[in-house]
Design a protein around this motif. Structure first.
Motif, mmCIF file in Angstrom:
data_model
loop_
_atom_site.group_PDB
_atom_site.id
_atom_site.type_symbol
_atom_site.label_atom_id
_atom_site.label_comp_id
_atom_site.label_asym_id
_atom_site.label_seq_id
_atom_site.Cartn_x
_atom_site.Cartn_y
_atom_site.Cartn_z
ATOM 1 N N CYS A 8 0.866 -1.190 0.000
ATOM 2 C CA CYS A 8 0.000 0.000 0.000
ATOM 3 C C CYS A 8 0.897 1.232 0.000
ATOM 4 O O CYS A 8 1.763 1.373 0.866
ATOM 5 N N ALA A 10 0.126 4.176 0.713
ATOM 6 C CA ALA A 10 -0.243 5.142 1.753
ATOM 7 C C ALA A 10 0.349 4.769 3.111
ATOM 8 O O ALA A 10 0.793 5.641 3.859
ATOM 9 N N CYS A 11 0.350 3.447 3.448
ATOM 10 C CA CYS A 11 0.807 3.064 4.797
ATOM 11 C C CYS A 11 1.857 1.955 4.767
ATOM 12 O O CYS A 11 2.253 1.467 5.826
ATOM 13 N N CYS A 28 -6.749 -1.301 0.928
ATOM 14 C CA CYS A 28 -5.865 -1.683 2.017
ATOM 15 C C CYS A 28 -6.725 -1.901 3.277
ATOM 16 O O CYS A 28 -7.518 -1.029 3.638
ATOM 17 N N CYS A 31 -5.711 1.084 5.995
ATOM 18 C CA CYS A 31 -6.034 2.516 5.835
ATOM 19 C C CYS A 31 -7.114 2.769 4.778
ATOM 20 O O CYS A 31 -7.449 3.923 4.506
ATOM 21 N N HIS A 33 -6.949 2.683 1.673
ATOM 22 C CA HIS A 33 -6.454 3.276 0.425
ATOM 23 C C HIS A 33 -6.683 2.270 -0.721
ATOM 24 O O HIS A 33 -6.488 1.065 -0.539
HETATM 25 ZN ZN LIG Z 1 -2.718 1.232 3.603
#
Ligand SMILES: [Zn+2]
Length: 201
Positions: A8, A10-11, A28, A31, A33
């Motif tokens: 992911c 984003a995280c 995800c 998060c 995403h």
């Molecule tokens: Zn994520």
């Protein structure tokens, strides 16, 4: 069913995702995403965009973009004549940069995307050159800059509109449509789907 691990963006979580069906989205779990989206019929859409772009390419490069009239003197310019004028003015590096990023890279990108998509459509992804072609497309994708050239055209139109009479020519329409085709490839082309086909061989 084919299962892959994705990171992911984003995280940084690593997520196992199975093959998606058209229209499905993988998010995800940590998060929410969106990690992966499977588009509807991406191969046929990509082929259609590539063919349209290739048809528009020659008029976009060689037809006059616009004509400039000052008193009774009229002159027109195309992308090709602009590159030629830069070369004649001994601005060799600028001429080469404009040629590479605005003329050569979009053509490479269109041809590579067309061959890659046709390969998936007709199950020809087992050839050795196929993986290399896909890498060429991904590299060309980062270097194509038709949008920058269009911004340059818009700035020159804005600056010249009070000094001369401007006429917009067919080349400008073809150039804008070519840019739309090339930019739409970023959205339409499902690179993950194509990698799945390559790895499955
Ligand atoms: Zn994520």
């Amino acid at each position: 069913m084919l299962q892959r691990q994705y990171a992911c963006i984003a995280c940084d979580a690593l997520v196992d995702i199975q093959s998606l069906k058209p229209g499905q989205v993988a998010k995800c779990p940590r998060c929410q995403h969106v990690i992966l989206t499977r588009k509807y019929n991406p191969i046929n859409s990509t082929i259609a965009l590539c063919l349209s772009g290739l048809i528009l390419y020659l008029p976009a490069v060689f037809y006059p973009l616009m004509s400039l009239q000052v008193l009774s003197v009229e002159s027109s310019a195309s992308l090709y004549s602009g590159i030629h004028a830069l070369w004649q003015s001994e601005l060799y590096i600028v001429a080469c940069l404009v040629f590479i990023f605005c003329a050569l890279t979009p053509l490479v990108k269109l041809i590579a995307a067309l061959l890659v998509s046709v390969g998936v459509k007709y199950q020809q992804t087992h050839h050795n050159w196929y993986r290399r072609l896909l890498v060429y497309y991904i590299r060309a994708d980062s270097w194509e800059m038709l949008e920058v050239f269009l911004i340059g055209i818009l700035v020159s139109i804005f600056k010249l509109r009070d000094m001369a009479t401007l006429h917009y020519d067919l080349g400008l329409l073809c150039f804008c449509l070519l840019m739309l085709c090339v930019v739409s490839l970023k959205v339409t082309m499902d690179k993950q789907l194509i990698w799945d086909h390559v790895d499955a061989r």
